[in-house]
Design an enzyme around this catalytic site. Sequence first.
Site, mmCIF file in Angstrom:
data_model
loop_
_atom_site.group_PDB
_atom_site.id
_atom_site.type_symbol
_atom_site.label_atom_id
_atom_site.label_comp_id
_atom_site.label_asym_id
_atom_site.label_seq_id
_atom_site.Cartn_x
_atom_site.Cartn_y
_atom_site.Cartn_z
ATOM 1 N N ASP A 37 0.775 -1.136 0.092
ATOM 2 C CA ASP A 37 0.031 -0.083 0.125
ATOM 3 C C ASP A 37 1.065 1.332 0.088
ATOM 4 O OD1 ASP A 37 -1.545 2.152 0.564
ATOM 5 O OD2 ASP A 37 -2.822 1.212 2.014
ATOM 6 N N TYR A 62 -6.165 6.490 -7.387
ATOM 7 C CA TYR A 62 -7.552 6.594 -7.296
ATOM 8 C C TYR A 62 -8.166 7.108 -8.505
ATOM 9 C CZ TYR A 62 -12.012 6.979 -4.690
ATOM 10 O OH TYR A 62 -13.395 6.816 -4.586
ATOM 11 N N TYR A 126 -10.773 14.523 -8.407
ATOM 12 C CA TYR A 126 -9.891 13.474 -8.992
ATOM 13 C C TYR A 126 -8.666 14.472 -9.620
ATOM 14 C CZ TYR A 126 -7.638 10.729 -12.435
ATOM 15 O OH TYR A 126 -6.663 10.148 -13.131
ATOM 16 N N LYS A 130 -4.853 14.648 -8.179
ATOM 17 C CA LYS A 130 -3.847 14.365 -9.131
ATOM 18 C C LYS A 130 -2.746 15.554 -9.072
ATOM 19 C CE LYS A 130 -3.090 11.238 -11.109
ATOM 20 N NZ LYS A 130 -2.511 9.753 -10.791
ATOM 21 N N TRP A 151 -7.342 9.747 -21.069
ATOM 22 C CA TRP A 151 -8.545 8.567 -21.754
ATOM 23 C C TRP A 151 -7.694 7.515 -21.888
ATOM 24 C CZ3 TRP A 151 -11.989 11.236 -25.774
ATOM 25 C CH2 TRP A 151 -12.520 12.522 -25.337
HETATM 26 N N1 LIG Z 1 -7.826 5.585 -16.456
HETATM 27 C C1 LIG Z 1 -7.542 6.522 -17.078
HETATM 28 O O1 LIG Z 1 -8.368 6.672 -17.886
HETATM 29 C C2 LIG Z 1 -6.399 7.758 -16.819
HETATM 30 C C3 LIG Z 1 -5.675 7.128 -15.926
HETATM 31 N N2 LIG Z 1 -4.328 8.083 -15.754
HETATM 32 C C4 LIG Z 1 -3.533 7.924 -14.541
HETATM 33 O O2 LIG Z 1 -2.802 6.641 -15.185
HETATM 34 C C5 LIG Z 1 -2.414 6.065 -13.975
HETATM 35 C C6 LIG Z 1 -2.668 4.489 -14.359
HETATM 36 O O3 LIG Z 1 -4.180 4.320 -14.488
HETATM 37 P P1 LIG Z 1 -4.931 3.102 -14.489
HETATM 38 O O4 LIG Z 1 -3.926 1.919 -14.740
HETATM 39 O O5 LIG Z 1 -6.216 3.300 -15.368
HETATM 40 O O6 LIG Z 1 -5.396 2.703 -13.211
HETATM 41 P P2 LIG Z 1 -6.364 1.601 -12.354
HETATM 42 O O7 LIG Z 1 -7.391 2.063 -11.954
HETATM 43 O O8 LIG Z 1 -6.413 0.660 -13.404
HETATM 44 O O9 LIG Z 1 -5.153 1.060 -11.525
HETATM 45 C C7 LIG Z 1 -4.838 1.570 -10.491
HETATM 46 C C8 LIG Z 1 -4.258 0.423 -9.692
HETATM 47 O O10 LIG Z 1 -3.684 1.019 -8.193
HETATM 48 C C9 LIG Z 1 -4.038 0.221 -7.159
HETATM 49 N N3 LIG Z 1 -4.136 0.977 -6.093
HETATM 50 C C10 LIG Z 1 -5.170 1.694 -5.360
HETATM 51 N N4 LIG Z 1 -4.674 2.379 -4.231
HETATM 52 C C11 LIG Z 1 -3.404 1.878 -4.036
HETATM 53 C C12 LIG Z 1 -2.639 1.941 -3.019
HETATM 54 N N5 LIG Z 1 -3.052 2.836 -1.823
HETATM 55 N N6 LIG Z 1 -1.448 1.311 -2.843
HETATM 56 C C13 LIG Z 1 -1.051 0.742 -3.993
HETATM 57 N N7 LIG Z 1 -1.789 0.200 -4.990
HETATM 58 C C14 LIG Z 1 -3.121 0.941 -5.116
HETATM 59 C C15 LIG Z 1 -5.598 0.084 -7.579
HETATM 60 O O11 LIG Z 1 -5.911 -1.202 -6.617
HETATM 61 P P3 LIG Z 1 -7.675 -1.250 -6.712
HETATM 62 O O12 LIG Z 1 -8.423 -1.471 -7.888
HETATM 63 O O13 LIG Z 1 -7.787 -2.389 -5.615
HETATM 64 O O14 LIG Z 1 -8.027 0.120 -5.959
HETATM 65 C C16 LIG Z 1 -5.208 -0.615 -9.052
HETATM 66 O O15 LIG Z 1 -4.941 -1.849 -9.186
HETATM 67 C C17 LIG Z 1 -2.926 6.405 -12.940
HETATM 68 O O16 LIG Z 1 -2.017 7.482 -12.276
HETATM 69 C C18 LIG Z 1 -4.101 7.534 -13.199
HETATM 70 O O17 LIG Z 1 -4.479 8.495 -12.615
HETATM 71 C C19 LIG Z 1 -4.383 9.400 -16.345
HETATM 72 C C20 LIG Z 1 -5.343 9.447 -17.490
HETATM 73 C C21 LIG Z 1 -6.550 8.593 -17.812
HETATM 74 C C1 LIG Z 2 -21.040 5.200 -20.313
HETATM 75 C C2 LIG Z 2 -21.147 6.858 -20.891
HETATM 76 C C3 LIG Z 2 -20.484 7.849 -20.669
HETATM 77 N N1 LIG Z 2 -20.417 8.851 -21.326
HETATM 78 C C4 LIG Z 2 -19.596 10.036 -21.323
HETATM 79 C C5 LIG Z 2 -19.473 10.458 -19.646
HETATM 80 C C6 LIG Z 2 -17.945 11.129 -19.701
HETATM 81 O O1 LIG Z 2 -18.103 12.428 -20.035
HETATM 82 C C7 LIG Z 2 -17.310 10.435 -20.610
HETATM 83 C C8 LIG Z 2 -16.241 9.438 -20.301
HETATM 84 O O2 LIG Z 2 -17.004 8.301 -19.452
HETATM 85 P P1 LIG Z 2 -15.801 7.951 -18.076
HETATM 86 O O3 LIG Z 2 -16.598 8.059 -17.092
HETATM 87 O O4 LIG Z 2 -15.877 6.337 -18.753
HETATM 88 O O5 LIG Z 2 -14.580 8.589 -18.159
HETATM 89 P P2 LIG Z 2 -13.880 9.387 -17.283
HETATM 90 O O6 LIG Z 2 -13.708 8.438 -15.994
HETATM 91 O O7 LIG Z 2 -14.430 10.633 -16.982
HETATM 92 O O8 LIG Z 2 -12.262 9.261 -17.753
HETATM 93 C C9 LIG Z 2 -11.190 9.695 -17.304
HETATM 94 O O9 LIG Z 2 -10.505 8.879 -16.151
HETATM 95 C C10 LIG Z 2 -9.596 9.507 -15.605
HETATM 96 C C11 LIG Z 2 -8.964 8.492 -14.495
HETATM 97 C C12 LIG Z 2 -8.658 10.230 -16.532
HETATM 98 O O10 LIG Z 2 -7.554 10.638 -15.790
HETATM 99 C C13 LIG Z 2 -9.024 10.828 -17.652
HETATM 100 O O11 LIG Z 2 -8.032 11.076 -18.671
HETATM 101 C C14 LIG Z 2 -10.280 10.065 -18.451
HETATM 102 O O12 LIG Z 2 -9.688 8.987 -19.154
HETATM 103 O O13 LIG Z 2 -18.327 9.712 -21.450
HETATM 104 C C15 LIG Z 2 -21.471 9.135 -22.345
HETATM 105 O O14 LIG Z 2 -21.781 10.152 -22.896
HETATM 106 N N2 LIG Z 2 -22.254 8.096 -22.453
HETATM 107 C C16 LIG Z 2 -22.088 6.834 -22.077
HETATM 108 O O15 LIG Z 2 -22.871 6.009 -21.981
#
Ligand SMILES: NC(=O)C1=CN([C@@H]2O[C@H](COP(=O)(O)OP(=O)(O)OC[C@H]3O[C@@H](n4cnc5c(N)ncnc54)[C@H](OP(=O)(O)O)[C@@H]3O)[C@@H](O)[C@H]2O)C=CC1
Ligand SMILES: Cc1cn([C@H]2C[C@H](O)[C@@H](COP(=O)(O)OP(=O)(O)O[C@H]3O[C@@H](C)C(=O)[C@@H](O)[C@H]3O)O2)c(=O)[nH]c1=O
Length: 289
Positions: A37, A62, A126, A130, A151
């Site tokens: 963690d 998160y 969020y 970040k 995304w």
């Molecule tokens: N997803 C997206 O669309 C985007 C993501 N990012 C950034 O990219 C990076 C990777 O994202 P992504 O791979 O999608 O993230 P995910 O949510 O897929 O994975 C994050 C992982 O971190 C784990 N985690 C959460 N809390 C802790 C903790 N306290 N200690 C150790 N591990 C922990 C989660 O576990 P658990 O699932 O059990 O909580 C999960 O396995 C992140 O920094 C995110 O902010 C940036 C832009 C877009």
């Molecule tokens: C499921 C759905 C979503 N949406 C919209 C809602 C939102 O504005 C957009 C994207 O939806 P999501 O909630 O999946 O995406 P979102 O969780 O906002 O995605 C973001 O995640 C974090 C972690 C990041 O760091 C960002 O870069 C970005 O990837 O699409 C629709 O319009 N119709 C739909 O049926």
Amino acid sequence: MKILVTGANGQLGSEINGLADSYSNLDFVFSDLPELDICNKEKLSQFVSENKIEAIINCAAYTAVDKAEEDFETAELVNATAVGNLVFVAEEQNLKLIHISTDYVFDGTAHFPYTEDYEVSPIGVYGATKRKGEEYVINSESESIVIRTSWLYSSFGNNFVKTMLRLGKERDELGVIFDQVGTPTYARDLAQACLEIFSKEEKLDQKGKIYHFSNEGVASWYDFSKAIMEIGMVDCLVKPIETKDYPTPAQRPHYSVMNKAKIKADFGIEVPYWRDSLKECISRIKEEV
Ligand SMILES: NC(=O)C1=CN([C@@H]2O[C@H](COP(=O)(O)OP(=O)(O)OC[C@H]3O[C@@H](n4cnc5c(N)ncnc54)[C@H](OP(=O)(O)O)[C@@H]3O)[C@@H](O)[C@H]2O)C=CC1
Ligand SMILES: Cc1cn([C@H]2C[C@H](O)[C@@H](COP(=O)(O)OP(=O)(O)O[C@H]3O[C@@H](C)C(=O)[C@@H](O)[C@H]3O)O2)c(=O)[nH]c1=O
């Protein structure tokens, strides 16, 4: 170099794991909850020392954007305070660190791709948490960088691509927002970029602490959905809707396209076009079914 990947069971961590064998010059230790963690500073420090870690890629976060609006404390702990722990350990044990951040640190009012030095102004919890995480890295004396991405999707974990493929099979019609514009990023491409950066002998932060990485091109969530249905061969009518027609607890930026010139120039990273990467990912998703 021995690299600790935190949050390794998430999208990005899993993609790094999938590529690890192609990088014989790099050794990896993959960790996630509950084993490691990142919020526990003492255990983190001990783990790094015992495993003789030399570098960290922080994929832990998160990422539940809407949930973060009401669960501020956990989002802050994981996205900000814990990044402070990683920076502390990186300074303490002289490690390199790549930390991943997001396009959601921007407010989305720009009309041209965001460069790394553009003013941040997050509009949701969020993004705000970040940004606090970024600040620990930016102010750190350790050899560390932030890579902002946007995304993210993958054949691993849950994401927009998988949601669209599922909803598209369940429904005849779907409304998707067209007034939020950004760039999708295949997590495998970002994973490769991180490993390429570590494969180079150069000092990580020689030319600055912040980098942008997404795929090439621009899309709205609507365009992205249309491409997912087309490439995934799902027969569902996708209709463009406005943000006001899809109310969510968290506000999202209307525009979050990022300029990637710096990461390409400084590290020689090649960036695939988003539709090409989407094709690759969807064929992997289909293989896995
Ligand atoms: N997803 C997206 O669309 C985007 C993501 N990012 C950034 O990219 C990076 C990777 O994202 P992504 O791979 O999608 O993230 P995910 O949510 O897929 O994975 C994050 C992982 O971190 C784990 N985690 C959460 N809390 C802790 C903790 N306290 N200690 C150790 N591990 C922990 C989660 O576990 P658990 O699932 O059990 O909580 C999960 O396995 C992140 O920094 C995110 O902010 C940036 C832009 C877009
Ligand atoms: C499921 C759905 C979503 N949406 C919209 C809602 C939102 O504005 C957009 C994207 O939806 P999501 O909630 O999946 O995406 P979102 O969780 O906002 O995605 C973001 O995640 C974090 C972690 C990041 O760091 C960002 O870069 C970005 O990837 O699409 C629709 O319009 N119709 C739909 O049926």
